[in-house]
Design an enzyme around this catalytic site. Structure first.
Site, PDB file in Angstrom:
ATOM      1  N   PRO A 267       0.785  -1.245   0.000  1.00 41.87           N
ATOM      2  CG  PRO A 267       0.103  -0.904   2.210  1.00 41.87           C
ATOM      3  CD  PRO A 267       0.854  -1.866   1.334  1.00 41.87           C
ATOM      4  CG  ASP A 332       8.421  -4.717   0.145  1.00 41.06           C
ATOM      5  OD1 ASP A 332       8.893  -5.711   0.727  1.00 41.06           O
ATOM      6  OD2 ASP A 332       7.659  -3.905   0.700  1.00 41.06           O
ATOM      7  CB  CYS A 385       8.092  -8.748   6.004  1.00 40.09           C
ATOM      8  SG  CYS A 385       6.555  -9.143   5.176  1.00 40.09           S
TER       9      CYS A 385
HETATM   10  C1  LIG Z   1       5.036  -6.946   0.745  1.00 41.79           C
HETATM   11  S1  LIG Z   1       3.741  -6.244  -0.145  1.00 41.79           S
HETATM   12  C2  LIG Z   1       4.428  -4.691  -0.571  1.00 41.79           C
HETATM   13  C3  LIG Z   1       4.427  -3.673   0.527  1.00 41.79           C
HETATM   14  C4  LIG Z   1       4.808  -2.289   0.039  1.00 41.79           C
HETATM   15  N1  LIG Z   1       6.055  -2.267  -0.665  1.00 41.79           N
HETATM   16  C5  LIG Z   1       4.856  -1.287   1.159  1.00 41.79           C
HETATM   17  O1  LIG Z   1       5.936  -0.976   1.645  1.00 41.79           O
HETATM   18  O2  LIG Z   1       3.791  -0.789   1.555  1.00 41.79           O
HETATM   19  C6  LIG Z   1       3.844  -7.111  -1.644  1.00 41.79           C
HETATM   20  C7  LIG Z   1       3.009  -6.556  -2.760  1.00 41.79           C
HETATM   21  O3  LIG Z   1       3.326  -7.313  -3.922  1.00 41.79           O
HETATM   22  C8  LIG Z   1       2.207  -7.273  -4.778  1.00 41.79           C
HETATM   23  N2  LIG Z   1       2.403  -8.320  -5.796  1.00 41.79           N
HETATM   24  C9  LIG Z   1       2.248  -9.656  -5.639  1.00 41.79           C
HETATM   25  N3  LIG Z   1       2.505 -10.289  -6.788  1.00 41.79           N
HETATM   26  C10 LIG Z   1       2.830  -9.342  -7.692  1.00 41.79           C
HETATM   27  C11 LIG Z   1       3.169  -9.377  -9.068  1.00 41.79           C
HETATM   28  N4  LIG Z   1       3.237 -10.533  -9.734  1.00 41.79           N
HETATM   29  N5  LIG Z   1       3.423  -8.207  -9.709  1.00 41.79           N
HETATM   30  C12 LIG Z   1       3.346  -7.031  -9.039  1.00 41.79           C
HETATM   31  N6  LIG Z   1       3.019  -6.947  -7.724  1.00 41.79           N
HETATM   32  C13 LIG Z   1       2.778  -8.081  -7.060  1.00 41.79           C
HETATM   33  C14 LIG Z   1       1.053  -7.466  -3.827  1.00 41.79           C
HETATM   34  O4  LIG Z   1      -0.155  -7.004  -4.410  1.00 41.79           O
HETATM   35  C15 LIG Z   1       1.511  -6.682  -2.598  1.00 41.79           C
HETATM   36  O5  LIG Z   1       0.929  -5.397  -2.632  1.00 41.79           O
END
Ligand SMILES: C[S@@+](CC[C@H](N)C(=O)[O-])C[C@H]1O[C@@H](n2cnc3c(N)ncnc32)[C@H](O)[C@@H]1O
Length: 449
Positions: A267, A332, A385
């Site tokens: 987010p 991330d 994480c």
């Molecule tokens: C750990 S969270 C990111 C948290 C964010 N960086 C923050 O600091 O608020 C991982 C994110 O990866 C996204 N995600 C998962 N698979 C993905 C993909 N194939 N391509 C792009 N985003 C992806 C998810 O929707 C999620 O929002």
């Protein structure tokens, strides 16, 4: 005049307690069915009892894998044949018996009343009998559960095995940290206010806090409060972000005017952190989930920052990419979340052992794609994480072995004196809690030749 007492609590308080137990049992049931606790709790956003429902639900989820085996031995039927809602109510009640200051007898009465609210009136007698027997035998029942390390620490056995393999000497400390309540840590926008000035504002608002000594932007509050009570929150002076998450923006070592890709951005916690640290970067934030990306937009608006946002699948074919390379990429990656279990106790119930290999595959795929978009001489910071080596060093080591133009880099901002930050063969792991007090995060920085 106060109404007559029922088992040590005034009658109206028992009725309120019963309502909270019933709602918490509903939340726990939804999580058991696969919903995240945050999603399950959304329905209570407007309820006057939302903090109590949240506290009881999350507390129950935190300890469920310890209390459930203790109370389920008192049922004639195996746990698997007991309806989820009834199991959830027993778990919620046992959690209250063990962790709240209310008289234990009154929790039993509240649980019986809660059964009626949940259309489980037919089971009220059973609930009463089981909980009363639990009260008599609780010490013996819990001692039997505690003989098993995983059950005693309320973690699934498969996870404890994986943690042992990744962190044999630290596993007990990790389990203990996962069972603590997480601190509320703020990120202060140092381009808009100094840390001492902000600490002064907190003090004037009656909120005790201290600066985190290993991170210039971080302040930890002694007690959690709603964001509406935080000075300057609405104006974007501060954000809620754990210190280990804040560190990622520093390790990226972005410079003004560089093109930065915030891959997997939603987010937007780290998007904001990067833009506050180096406001003049040219940043693109991407996520596969459009609804979550909207939260990045909302966060940036509050922070009075700007960045283009794009919905794209970074594990896919990159058809959306215009071919212009990035100087810095923060990846991330989606992960097991095993480093943030203290914040999200539902992870213990929602994750399965099989998820880990599947996540590692997705992480490798996204990493390879991001590498294609990295400029020669550019840097990619891989962050999770997770505490599991399979999602961290193993992913990066395999990538380095198969990628001729990639080398590992040691960012200057690593707080190496912090004991919770462990050097791995390739990257660095922050363990949860401990002296540093942050969440569990892994960081690896790669340079492209
Ligand atoms: C750990 S969270 C990111 C948290 C964010 N960086 C923050 O600091 O608020 C991982 C994110 O990866 C996204 N995600 C998962 N698979 C993905 C993909 N194939 N391509 C792009 N985003 C992806 C998810 O929707 C999620 O929002």
């Amino acid at each position: 005049m106060k109404q007559q007492k029922k088992n040590g609590l005034p009658r109206e308080e028992t009725a309120a307690a019963a309502r909270v137990l019933a709602e918490a049992a509903r939340v726990v049931t939804l999580v058991r069915e696969g919903r995240s606790a945050d999603a399950a709790l959304l329905q209570f956003d407007q309820s006057p009892s939302r903090s109590a429902i949240r506290a009881v639900s999350l507390g129950t989820l935190r300890w469920l894998l310890r209390f459930e085996p203790a109370v389920m031995t008192l049922l004639a039927r195996p746990a698997g044949q007991t309806p989820l809602l009834l199991r959830a109510l027993l778990n919620v009640a046992v959690h209250q018996i063990e962790q709240s200051r209310n008289p234990r007898e009154s929790t039993v009465s509240a649980a019986v009343d809660a059964a009626r609210l949940l259309n489980l009136a037919h089971a009220a007698g059973l609930i009463n009998a089981v909980l009363r027997r639990y009260l008599r035998e609780r010490e013996t029942l819990l001692a039997a559960v505690d003989e098993d390390v995983a059950a005693g620490a309320a973690h699934p056995a498969w996870l404890v095995e994986m943690l042992k393999r990744s962190w044999p000497d630290d596993v007990l400390a990790i389990l203990a940290a996962n069972n603590e309540h997480p601190p509320l840590t703020l990120r202060v926008d140092l381009t808009r206010i100094g840390i001492d000035d902000y600490l002064g504002q907190l003090q004037r608002a009656g909120l005790a806090a201290r600066a985190v000594d290993w991170l210039p932007t971080a302040v930890t509050l002694e007690q959690a409060v709603p964001v509406s009570k935080l000075p300057g929150f609405k104006e974007g002076l501060v954000s809620i972000q754990d210190a280990s998450a804040q560190l990622a923006a520093r390790l990226l070592e972005a410079q003004p005017e560089q093109r930065v890709l915030d891959a997997c951005a939603a987010p937007g916690g780290k998007t904001g952190a990067i833009l506050e640290l180096v406001p003049a970067v040219d940043l693109l934030a991407i996520d596969v989930d459009g609804a979550r990306l909207q939260r990045v937009a909302d966060n940036l608006r509050r922070l009075q920052r700007n960045a283009p946002l794009q919905v794209a699948d970074l594990a896919g074919d990159l058809a959306w990419w215009d071919g212009r390379c990035f100087d810095r990429i923060l990846l991330d990656a989606p992960c097991s979340g095993t480093g943030v279990i203290r914040r999200h106790p539902d992870i213990r119930l929602l994750r399965r052992a099989d998820d880990i290999a599947a996540l590692a595959l997705t992480q490798s795929r996204i990493l390879r794609n991001c590498w294609r978009m990295l400029a020669p001489g550019g840097r990619l910071l891989y962050v999770t994480c997770s505490l599991l080596q399979q999602e961290n060093d193993a992913v990066i080591a395999a990538f380095l072995a198969g990628t001729a133009d990639a080398t590992a880099h040691r960012p200057a901002a690593l707080p190496l004196a912090v004991a919770s930050l462990r050097e791995c063969p390739v990257g660095w792991q922050m363990l949860p809690g401990g002296e540093a007090g942050g969440d569990g995060f892994y960081y690896a920085c790669l340079t492209r030749a």
